[in-house]
Scaffold this motif. Structure first.
Motif, PDB file in Angstrom:
ATOM      1  N   MET A  34       0.854  -1.206   0.000  1.00 48.00           N
ATOM      2  CA  MET A  34       0.000   0.000   0.000  1.00 48.00           C
ATOM      3  C   MET A  34       0.875   1.236   0.000  1.00 48.00           C
ATOM      4  O   MET A  34       1.852   1.311   0.744  1.00 48.00           O
ATOM      5  N   SER A  35       0.642   2.154  -0.878  1.00 49.52           N
ATOM      6  CA  SER A  35       1.447   3.376  -0.982  1.00 49.52           C
ATOM      7  C   SER A  35       1.189   4.292   0.190  1.00 49.52           C
ATOM      8  O   SER A  35       0.218   4.157   0.932  1.00 49.52           O
ATOM      9  N   ALA A  36       2.079   5.289   0.340  1.00 54.92           N
ATOM     10  CA  ALA A  36       1.926   6.248   1.436  1.00 54.92           C
ATOM     11  C   ALA A  36       0.632   7.041   1.302  1.00 54.92           C
ATOM     12  O   ALA A  36      -0.046   7.348   2.272  1.00 54.92           O
ATOM     13  N   THR A  37       0.292   7.349   0.074  1.00 59.22           N
ATOM     14  CA  THR A  37      -0.946   8.107  -0.147  1.00 59.22           C
ATOM     15  C   THR A  37      -2.164   7.296   0.276  1.00 59.22           C
ATOM     16  O   THR A  37      -3.083   7.805   0.927  1.00 59.22           O
ATOM     17  N   ALA A  38      -2.180   6.026  -0.085  1.00 59.32           N
ATOM     18  CA  ALA A  38      -3.292   5.162   0.302  1.00 59.32           C
ATOM     19  C   ALA A  38      -3.372   5.011   1.808  1.00 59.32           C
ATOM     20  O   ALA A  38      -4.463   5.020   2.396  1.00 59.32           O
ATOM     21  N   GLU A  39      -2.216   4.896   2.475  1.00 61.86           N
ATOM     22  CA  GLU A  39      -2.215   4.786   3.933  1.00 61.86           C
ATOM     23  C   GLU A  39      -2.775   6.046   4.579  1.00 61.86           C
ATOM     24  O   GLU A  39      -3.411   5.987   5.632  1.00 61.86           O
ATOM     25  N   GLN A  40      -2.538   7.175   3.952  1.00 60.06           N
ATOM     26  CA  GLN A  40      -3.030   8.424   4.515  1.00 60.06           C
ATOM     27  C   GLN A  40      -4.534   8.583   4.326  1.00 60.06           C
ATOM     28  O   GLN A  40      -5.240   9.046   5.230  1.00 60.06           O
ATOM     29  N   TYR A  41      -5.025   8.174   3.183  1.00 58.07           N
ATOM     30  CA  TYR A  41      -6.434   8.419   2.869  1.00 58.07           C
ATOM     31  C   TYR A  41      -7.378   7.310   3.353  1.00 58.07           C
ATOM     32  O   TYR A  41      -8.578   7.548   3.486  1.00 58.07           O
ATOM     33  N   PHE A  42      -6.846   6.131   3.602  1.00 59.09           N
ATOM     34  CA  PHE A  42      -7.719   5.034   4.032  1.00 59.09           C
ATOM     35  C   PHE A  42      -8.487   5.354   5.319  1.00 59.09           C
ATOM     36  O   PHE A  42      -9.671   5.030   5.434  1.00 59.09           O
ATOM     37  N   PRO A  43      -7.855   5.995   6.338  1.00 60.14           N
ATOM     38  CA  PRO A  43      -8.616   6.313   7.565  1.00 60.14           C
ATOM     39  C   PRO A  43      -9.791   7.246   7.342  1.00 60.14           C
ATOM     40  O   PRO A  43     -10.637   7.396   8.237  1.00 60.14           O
ATOM     41  N   LEU A  44      -9.865   7.895   6.163  1.00 59.09           N
ATOM     42  CA  LEU A  44     -11.013   8.764   5.899  1.00 59.09           C
ATOM     43  C   LEU A  44     -12.334   7.991   5.866  1.00 59.09           C
ATOM     44  O   LEU A  44     -13.413   8.602   5.893  1.00 59.09           O
ATOM     45  N   VAL A  45     -12.236   6.666   5.808  1.00 62.33           N
ATOM     46  CA  VAL A  45     -13.453   5.849   5.875  1.00 62.33           C
ATOM     47  C   VAL A  45     -14.225   6.151   7.164  1.00 62.33           C
ATOM     48  O   VAL A  45     -15.468   6.179   7.178  1.00 62.33           O
ATOM     49  N   VAL A  46     -13.511   6.401   8.261  1.00 64.49           N
ATOM     50  CA  VAL A  46     -14.177   6.617   9.559  1.00 64.49           C
ATOM     51  C   VAL A  46     -14.991   7.912   9.563  1.00 64.49           C
ATOM     52  O   VAL A  46     -16.189   7.890   9.874  1.00 64.49           O
ATOM     53  N   PRO A  47     -14.409   9.077   9.241  1.00 65.19           N
ATOM     54  CA  PRO A  47     -15.250  10.286   9.214  1.00 65.19           C
ATOM     55  C   PRO A  47     -16.327  10.235   8.136  1.00 65.19           C
ATOM     56  O   PRO A  47     -17.420  10.792   8.327  1.00 65.19           O
ATOM     57  N   ALA A  48     -16.044   9.556   7.015  1.00 62.59           N
ATOM     58  CA  ALA A  48     -17.075   9.433   5.976  1.00 62.59           C
ATOM     59  C   ALA A  48     -18.255   8.624   6.510  1.00 62.59           C
ATOM     60  O   ALA A  48     -19.428   8.973   6.277  1.00 62.59           O
ATOM     61  N   THR A  49     -17.944   7.556   7.240  1.00 64.26           N
ATOM     62  CA  THR A  49     -19.022   6.747   7.835  1.00 64.26           C
ATOM     63  C   THR A  49     -19.788   7.554   8.869  1.00 64.26           C
ATOM     64  O   THR A  49     -21.019   7.486   8.955  1.00 64.26           O
ATOM     65  N   SER A  50     -19.079   8.328   9.689  1.00 67.42           N
ATOM     66  CA  SER A  50     -19.739   9.171  10.690  1.00 67.42           C
ATOM     67  C   SER A  50     -20.669  10.182  10.026  1.00 67.42           C
ATOM     68  O   SER A  50     -21.779  10.441  10.508  1.00 67.42           O
ATOM     69  N   LEU A  51     -20.218  10.736   8.899  1.00 73.31           N
ATOM     70  CA  LEU A  51     -21.055  11.684   8.159  1.00 73.31           C
ATOM     71  C   LEU A  51     -22.315  11.001   7.629  1.00 73.31           C
ATOM     72  O   LEU A  51     -23.427  11.545   7.722  1.00 73.31           O
ATOM     73  N   LEU A  52     -22.177   9.801   7.112  1.00 73.00           N
ATOM     74  CA  LEU A  52     -23.335   9.054   6.600  1.00 73.00           C
ATOM     75  C   LEU A  52     -24.296   8.691   7.732  1.00 73.00           C
ATOM     76  O   LEU A  52     -25.519   8.733   7.556  1.00 73.00           O
ATOM     77  N   LEU A  53     -23.744   8.335   8.886  1.00 70.44           N
ATOM     78  CA  LEU A  53     -24.604   8.019  10.028  1.00 70.44           C
ATOM     79  C   LEU A  53     -25.394   9.258  10.461  1.00 70.44           C
ATOM     80  O   LEU A  53     -26.577   9.172  10.801  1.00 70.44           O
ATOM     81  N   GLY A  54     -24.715  10.411  10.417  1.00 71.74           N
ATOM     82  CA  GLY A  54     -25.422  11.644  10.744  1.00 71.74           C
ATOM     83  C   GLY A  54     -26.528  11.953   9.753  1.00 71.74           C
ATOM     84  O   GLY A  54     -27.619  12.393  10.137  1.00 71.74           O
ATOM     85  N   LEU A  55     -26.257  11.710   8.472  1.00 69.09           N
ATOM     86  CA  LEU A  55     -27.291  11.928   7.460  1.00 69.09           C
ATOM     87  C   LEU A  55     -28.469  10.979   7.659  1.00 69.09           C
ATOM     88  O   LEU A  55     -29.629  11.345   7.429  1.00 69.09           O
ATOM     89  N   ALA A  56     -28.179   9.736   8.079  1.00 75.08           N
ATOM     90  CA  ALA A  56     -29.258   8.780   8.352  1.00 75.08           C
ATOM     91  C   ALA A  56     -30.139   9.274   9.493  1.00 75.08           C
ATOM     92  O   ALA A  56     -31.377   9.193   9.431  1.00 75.08           O
ATOM     93  N   LEU A  57     -29.520   9.799  10.555  1.00 70.90           N
ATOM     94  CA  LEU A  57     -30.299  10.345  11.671  1.00 70.90           C
ATOM     95  C   LEU A  57     -31.080  11.587  11.246  1.00 70.90           C
ATOM     96  O   LEU A  57     -32.207  11.807  11.692  1.00 70.90           O
ATOM     97  N   LEU A  58     -30.464  12.398  10.377  1.00 70.79           N
ATOM     98  CA  LEU A  58     -31.163  13.581   9.880  1.00 70.79           C
ATOM     99  C   LEU A  58     -32.389  13.185   9.061  1.00 70.79           C
ATOM    100  O   LEU A  58     -33.459  13.801   9.173  1.00 70.79           O
ATOM    101  N   ALA A  59     -32.249  12.138   8.248  1.00 67.49           N
ATOM    102  CA  ALA A  59     -33.397  11.645   7.479  1.00 67.49           C
ATOM    103  C   ALA A  59     -34.480  11.118   8.406  1.00 67.49           C
ATOM    104  O   ALA A  59     -35.675  11.315   8.167  1.00 67.49           O
TER     105      ALA A  59
END
Length: 410
Positions: A1-26
């Motif tokens: 896994m490249s350095a760039t991929a290692e840096q961006y992979f953790p973005l899954v967590v805030p993206a999931t948190s954002l989706l969970l918030g949108l689900a609650l908003l709906a």
């Protein structure tokens, strides 16, 4: 896994948190009465912003933007605590939340501008978030309540969230060496924390939505089982619950009381349906007030009401009906202070298999009471019982506004 991929992979967590918030908003947009969903959605979504920013920052940038990201973290924690408090019917202290937030931001300012210490910022930020979340604990655990499994799990999970938030400073202080100079987002401890946060947030959302679904089902069941005007049981729910009650009772312990408001058509014709609806609400309220909590009171339709009550014998049931009849005759139910009366039929119920027949007997007794002058109680014995109970007449007369109204039969 490249350095760039290692840096961006953790973005899954805030993206999931954002989706969970949108689900609650709906969910909030569908059930506007549940305002706590809006606060919880804000908690998820606001927290996702600084988390995503920190993942993309290097160590110098973390120091530069620490106060702003800290403010967003505090706002998200405050919103989460407020949401859980509102869900339990209360609020967190705004002064306490503001004091914790200001103290946290002051510490972040000191350890980013005056003295750049990453470990100290992590400790104070997580301590502040944990204290903000803890503000809702007295509301969640401060009173006795009969909870469902979802509610108990939700409260315990929230407690785990608070404990975890307060333990993070200890972990950060003890294992500060895990954070490399190349940036916190690429440390092993940080990735483990992100993974645990993701699982905890998913579990919380499952419990929240499960609780909302359970609450909505309860509201729908209540609407299905109750008359919308009087809030009494409707006919379908009465039969369902009465069969359950009668299967565990005996013939000597149950009586059925049928009530029909006298000259109700006259009320509607003279003063309008709004007054008529108010009369029905008053009758329903009086029936509930003059019976016990475990008695079943239902509106069968129109001006017809039925009560299933525990009673030792027919004379006792007749006296109860007479007391209700007397209470109704003292009501003033129209702009002209019209006197309200009702006719009653009473009979014993031998069991679940006798319920239909008992309703027929009580209904026939009501019509007999109307035929004999209204405003009275007529008791109908069960088949095979000897004798009868005489009607109980009342001296109260029904006010008649004109000759045409005297011809009304109900």
């Amino acid at each position: 896994m490249s350095a760039t991929a290692e840096q961006y992979f953790p973005l899954v967590v805030p993206a999931t948190s954002l989706l969970l918030g949108l689900a609650l908003l709906a969910g909030w947009r569908s059930v506007r009465g549940h305002r706590y969903l809006l606060w919880l959605a804000a908690g998820y979504m606001v927290t996702a912003v600084p988390l995503a920013a920190q993942i993309l920052m290097d160590t110098p940038q973390l120091a530069t933007w620490s106060v702003l990201t800290g403010a967003l973290y505090c706002a998200g924690s405050w919103a989460t605590a407020q949401g859980f408090a509102l869900r339990s019917g209360s609020r967190v202290s705004a002064r306490a939340a503001l004091a914790v937030s200001l103290g946290t931001l002051l510490a972040l300012l000191c350890f980013s501008r005056l003295n750049d210490v990453l470990g100290a910022r992590i400790v104070f930020l997580n301590l502040g978030m944990g204290l903000l979340l803890a503000l809702a604990l007295p509301v969640l655990f401060g009173r006795d309540r009969a909870d469902t499994l979802f509610e108990r799990l939700l409260r315990r999970t929230y407690l785990l969230l608070v404990v975890y938030a307060l333990l993070r400073p200890l972990l950060a202080g003890t294992l500060a060496g895990w954070f490399s100079s190349s940036g916190m987002p690429r440390s092993g401890l940080w990735l483990w924390m992100l993974a645990f946060n993701l699982l905890l947030n998913l579990w919380l959302l499952f419990l929240l939505l499960g609780g909302v679904a359970q609450q909505l089902m309860g509201e729908l069941r209540h609407e299905r089982n109750h008359d919308p005007l009087t809030l009494l049981l409707n006919r379908r729910a009465f039969f369902q619950i009465a069969h359950q009650r009668l299967q565990h009772g005996t013939a000597a312990h149950w009586a059925l009381l049928a009530c029909d408001v006298d000259h109700f058509k006259q009320v509607n014709d003279t003063w309008g349906h709004a007054v008529g609806d108010n009369v029905l609400r008053q009758v329903g309220a009086l029936l509930q007030e003059m019976t016990r909590p475990d008695d079943l009171v239902a509106r069968f339709g129109g001006e017809e009401f039925v009560v299933l009550l525990r009673c030792d014998d027919l004379p006792t049931a007749t006296r109860i009906a007479e007391r209700i009849r007397s209470g109704l005759s003292q009501m003033r139910c129209s702009p002209a202070k019209h006197t309200l009366t009702a006719s009653f039929g009473v009979t014993l119920v031998a069991g679940a298999e006798d319920l239909e027949s008992a309703l027929e007997r009580a209904d026939q007794a009501v019509y007999r009471a109307k035929h004999e002058g209204r405003n009275r109680v007529v008791a109908s014995p069960s088949p095979g019982a000897a004798g009868n109970i005489c009607p109980t007449p009342s001296t109260a007369a029904v006010a008649q506004p004109d000759d045409a109204a005297r011809k009304a039969t109900r």
